[in-house]
Design an enzyme around this catalytic site. Structure first.
Site, PDB file in Angstrom:
ATOM      1  CG  HIS A 266      -2.061   0.825   1.295  1.00  0.00           C
ATOM      2  ND1 HIS A 266      -2.441   1.661   0.273  1.00  0.00           N
ATOM      3  CD2 HIS A 266      -2.969   1.065   2.309  1.00  0.00           C
ATOM      4  CE1 HIS A 266      -3.505   2.366   0.638  1.00  0.00           C
ATOM      5  NE2 HIS A 266      -3.839   2.033   1.866  1.00  0.00           N
ATOM      6  CG  HIS A 309      -3.978   0.112  -7.974  1.00  0.00           C
ATOM      7  ND1 HIS A 309      -5.329   0.008  -7.754  1.00  0.00           N
ATOM      8  CD2 HIS A 309      -3.494   0.975  -7.051  1.00  0.00           C
ATOM      9  CE1 HIS A 309      -5.645   0.791  -6.740  1.00  0.00           C
ATOM     10  NE2 HIS A 309      -4.559   1.387  -6.296  1.00  0.00           N
ATOM     11  CG  ASP A 367       3.123   4.849  -3.970  1.00  0.00           C
ATOM     12  OD1 ASP A 367       3.035   6.052  -3.669  1.00  0.00           O
ATOM     13  OD2 ASP A 367       2.441   3.959  -3.453  1.00  0.00           O
TER      14      ASP A 367
HETATM   15  N1  CMC Z   1       5.573  -7.058  -9.948  1.00  0.00           N
HETATM   16  C1  CMC Z   1       5.469  -8.296 -10.459  1.00  0.00           C
HETATM   17  N2  CMC Z   1       4.324  -8.997 -10.540  1.00  0.00           N
HETATM   18  C2  CMC Z   1       3.221  -8.423 -10.058  1.00  0.00           C
HETATM   19  C3  CMC Z   1       3.234  -7.126  -9.496  1.00  0.00           C
HETATM   20  C4  CMC Z   1       4.471  -6.447  -9.449  1.00  0.00           C
HETATM   21  N3  CMC Z   1       4.542  -5.209  -8.938  1.00  0.00           N
HETATM   22  N4  CMC Z   1       1.996  -6.813  -9.086  1.00  0.00           N
HETATM   23  C5  CMC Z   1       1.230  -7.864  -9.360  1.00  0.00           C
HETATM   24  N5  CMC Z   1       1.954  -8.842  -9.945  1.00  0.00           N
HETATM   25  C6  CMC Z   1       1.460 -10.129 -10.467  1.00  0.00           C
HETATM   26  C7  CMC Z   1       1.149 -11.087  -9.300  1.00  0.00           C
HETATM   27  O1  CMC Z   1       2.280 -11.871  -8.967  1.00  0.00           O
HETATM   28  C8  CMC Z   1       0.023 -11.902  -9.896  1.00  0.00           C
HETATM   29  O2  CMC Z   1       0.587 -12.835 -10.829  1.00  0.00           O
HETATM   30  P1  CMC Z   1      -0.109 -14.275 -11.044  1.00  0.00           P
HETATM   31  O3  CMC Z   1      -1.479 -13.997 -11.584  1.00  0.00           O
HETATM   32  O4  CMC Z   1       0.784 -14.984 -11.997  1.00  0.00           O
HETATM   33  O5  CMC Z   1      -0.167 -14.919  -9.677  1.00  0.00           O
HETATM   34  C9  CMC Z   1      -0.753 -10.883 -10.744  1.00  0.00           C
HETATM   35  O6  CMC Z   1       0.209  -9.892 -11.111  1.00  0.00           O
HETATM   36  C10 CMC Z   1      -1.915 -10.230  -9.998  1.00  0.00           C
HETATM   37  O7  CMC Z   1      -1.379  -9.614  -8.860  1.00  0.00           O
HETATM   38  P2  CMC Z   1      -2.018  -9.687  -7.420  1.00  0.00           P
HETATM   39  O8  CMC Z   1      -0.911  -9.553  -6.404  1.00  0.00           O
HETATM   40  O9  CMC Z   1      -2.893 -10.881  -7.311  1.00  0.00           O
HETATM   41  O10 CMC Z   1      -2.909  -8.391  -7.429  1.00  0.00           O
HETATM   42  P3  CMC Z   1      -3.520  -7.650  -6.193  1.00  0.00           P
HETATM   43  O11 CMC Z   1      -4.631  -6.820  -6.715  1.00  0.00           O
HETATM   44  O12 CMC Z   1      -3.840  -8.600  -5.099  1.00  0.00           O
HETATM   45  O13 CMC Z   1      -2.307  -6.715  -5.655  1.00  0.00           O
HETATM   46  C11 CMC Z   1      -0.791  -4.881  -5.462  1.00  0.00           C
HETATM   47  C12 CMC Z   1      -2.143  -5.377  -6.030  1.00  0.00           C
HETATM   48  C13 CMC Z   1      -0.730  -3.374  -5.599  1.00  0.00           C
HETATM   49  C14 CMC Z   1      -0.709  -5.243  -3.982  1.00  0.00           C
HETATM   50  C15 CMC Z   1       0.361  -5.557  -6.258  1.00  0.00           C
HETATM   51  O14 CMC Z   1       0.265  -5.207  -7.617  1.00  0.00           O
HETATM   52  C16 CMC Z   1       1.736  -5.167  -5.711  1.00  0.00           C
HETATM   53  O15 CMC Z   1       2.200  -5.756  -4.722  1.00  0.00           O
HETATM   54  N6  CMC Z   1       2.413  -4.138  -6.336  1.00  0.00           N
HETATM   55  C17 CMC Z   1       3.684  -3.657  -5.836  1.00  0.00           C
HETATM   56  C18 CMC Z   1       3.456  -2.778  -4.614  1.00  0.00           C
HETATM   57  C19 CMC Z   1       2.907  -1.421  -4.985  1.00  0.00           C
HETATM   58  O16 CMC Z   1       3.400  -0.753  -5.870  1.00  0.00           O
HETATM   59  N7  CMC Z   1       1.860  -0.990  -4.219  1.00  0.00           N
HETATM   60  C20 CMC Z   1       1.301   0.350  -4.354  1.00  0.00           C
HETATM   61  C21 CMC Z   1      -0.124   0.356  -4.818  1.00  0.00           C
HETATM   62  S1  CMC Z   1      -0.646   2.000  -5.312  1.00  0.00           S
HETATM   63  C22 CMC Z   1      -0.589   2.939  -3.855  1.00  0.00           C
HETATM   64  C23 CMC Z   1      -1.770   2.722  -2.999  1.00  0.00           C
HETATM   65  O17 CMC Z   1      -2.803   3.355  -3.248  1.00  0.00           O
HETATM   66  O18 CMC Z   1      -1.673   1.897  -2.085  1.00  0.00           O
END
Ligand code: CMC
Length: 428
Positions: A266, A309, A367
């Site tokens: 987050h 996201h 971010d």
């Molecule tokens: N790098 C590599 N792979 C990724 C990333 C990433 N940054 N984000 C998602 N994935 C992959 C993930 O491994 C999954 O792959 P698979 O389908 O093969 O298992 C797929 O994409 C879907 O991802 P998810 O983790 O299931 O998606 P989510 O909606 O649960 O998580 C997230 C969203 C923001 C937590 C995640 O994208 C992440 O950890 N990003 C990096 C951290 C980040 O930049 N966070 C800031 C968010 S914006 C600020 C705010 O408002 O909080």
């Protein structure tokens, strides 16, 4: 009002269950599943992948189109034409202020910027090297110990006073957490400065030399505040709503939001992006590709920070404005060719052309570029998420206020229990 109905047939039940469907102004329709409990059934949705936890009129995101609206106004138009204080008014009260309303609101915020002198003692209880987010969790919750008046959360007037106190005092506490970290004296707020200028002043001024506020930095700071102000039912806002639904003290609710924001998935992502760029270090093509490969490797926990996201399946509109602001600030500093900016841009380019990221619709989020701007302005990495918390306070408190203005229930999810069945305590 229910426009349509969904019919759920469940094996073992003699008749189908009818569930009302509601339509909002925009976005997917929702099925009201509240009646399921009386049928002995619950829905199951870990991570809230398809659950609307409330009704809200504050912010709307269309993740497919990359659209973010605050009270109907697109974020790029607000970033272009408005400022953070006006956005606070809009989020809290629902409409843009008139000139007189703006002045009155800005004055009210300004008159609450100081914190109780005794609060400074709280800081002394922390180690100097404490992460400022840990200090913020403590001191913002600690406000509850100082402000005992106007805490009738059923009264709109009292909720507004708590909101104004929080918006006004967050920059002061944030700057104090930085000053404590670096061992410098705290600065009192200066009410002749605007919100962003005052924050920069409290962060960087010291008794030995005059601090001149750079107008480009102040503008960039204000924009950073605006771009993080609200984002509908994200993890920290949902935390604040959940805490608020118990009738908890508003300062304690915001402290809960700060704790939820801290995680790298987050708000902690802005600090994590800079750590990642530091770790990448060398901008050779093979090295950058190595990190992209690591992000794609299922056996490696590394993720491309600042990418992806839950809601956006397209460009995060905040990231576009942030990238422009980043270019402006570095240009002004004569550092348009900053090596970390070059690495970030190259990472973005490679990721946007890579099948892995395309398939999963992973784009840079807010971010990805914010840390580079903050670093260029001299703000240490450990303050990035604190700055996010300062901005998001208006979102948190507006949602808290909205919830308490309507009828609401304590937030209490249920579970799918998979533990032991009832068993007897061994007595022999
Ligand atoms: N790098 C590599 N792979 C990724 C990333 C990433 N940054 N984000 C998602 N994935 C992959 C993930 O491994 C999954 O792959 P698979 O389908 O093969 O298992 C797929 O994409 C879907 O991802 P998810 O983790 O299931 O998606 P989510 O909606 O649960 O998580 C997230 C969203 C923001 C937590 C995640 O994208 C992440 O950890 N990003 C990096 C951290 C980040 O930049 N966070 C800031 C968010 S914006 C600020 C705010 O408002 O909080």
């Amino acid at each position: 009002m229910a426009d349509r109905k969904a019919t759920l047939t469940v094996e073992g039940l003699d008749k189908p269950i009818e569930l009302p469907i509601y339509s909002g102004t925009r976005g997917p329709d929702v099925i009201d599943v509240r009646g399921l409990g009386s049928e002995g059934l619950f829905t199951y949705d870990p991570g809230f992948m398809a659950t609307s936890s409330c009704q809200s009129a504050i912010t709307y995101i269309d993740g497919g189109k990359g659209m973010l609206l605050h009270r109907g106004y697109p974020i790029d138009q607000l970033a272009q034409n408005s400022d953070f204080v006006e956005l606070c008014y809009l989020l809290m009260f629902g409409e843009l202020p008139s000139k007189a309303e703006y002045t009155d609101f800005a004055d009210r915020v300004t008159s609450h910027t100081m914190v109780h002198e005794q609060l400074a003692n709280f800081f002394k209880g922390f180690r100097r090297d404490a992460h400022p987010m840990s200090i913020m969790c403590g001191v913002v919750g600690g406000l509850a110990a100082f402000y005992h008046d106007h805490l009738d959360i059923t009264k709109q007037e009292d909720r507004e006073i708590s909101a104004i106190r929080l918006i006004a005092k967050m920059p002061t506490l944030a700057a104090m957490s930085h000053k404590y970290n670096v061992g410098q004296p705290f600065n009192y707020p200066r009410n002749d400065l605007n919100y962003a200028e005052n924050f920069l002043y409290m962060m960087f001024s010291n008794p030995c030399e005059e601090y001149k506020i750079n107008p480009v930095f102040a503008k960039a700071m204000d924009r950073i505040f605006m771009l993080h102000a609200d984002h509908e039912q994200n993890a920290s806002t949902s935390t604040v709503r959940l805490a608020g639904s118990t009738g908890a003290n508003p300062f304690a609710c915001i402290s809960a939001g700060i704790a939820a924001l801290w995680g790298p998935a987050h708000g902690g992502a802005n600090e994590a992006v800079l750590n990642m760029l530091d770790e990448i270090g060398d901008e050779s093509e093979e090295n950058i590709q190595r990190f992209i490969d690591r992000a794609k490797d299922k056996d490696d926990p590394f993720k491309l920070m600042g990418f992806g996201h839950r809601v956006y399946r397209n460009f995060d509109p905040r990231a576009k404005v942030m990238k422009e602001t980043c270019d402006e600030v570095l240009e002004q500093l004569g550092r348009a060719d900053d090596p970390q900016l070059r690495i970030a841009k190259r990472l973005e380019q490679i990721a946007l052309e890579d099948e892995y990221f395309i398939e999963r619709k992973l784009y840079p989020n807010v971010d990805f570029y914010s840390g580079i701007i903050l670093k260029a302005m001299g703000i240490p990495k450990n303050m990035f998420t604190v700055i996010f918390a300062v901005s998001r306070t208006i979102g948190w408190i507006s949602h808290w206020h909205e919830m308490l203005s309507e009828s609401y229930k304590i937030g209490r999810p249920r579970q799918l229990y998979v533990g032991h069945d009832k068993r007897d305590y061994p007595t022999d």
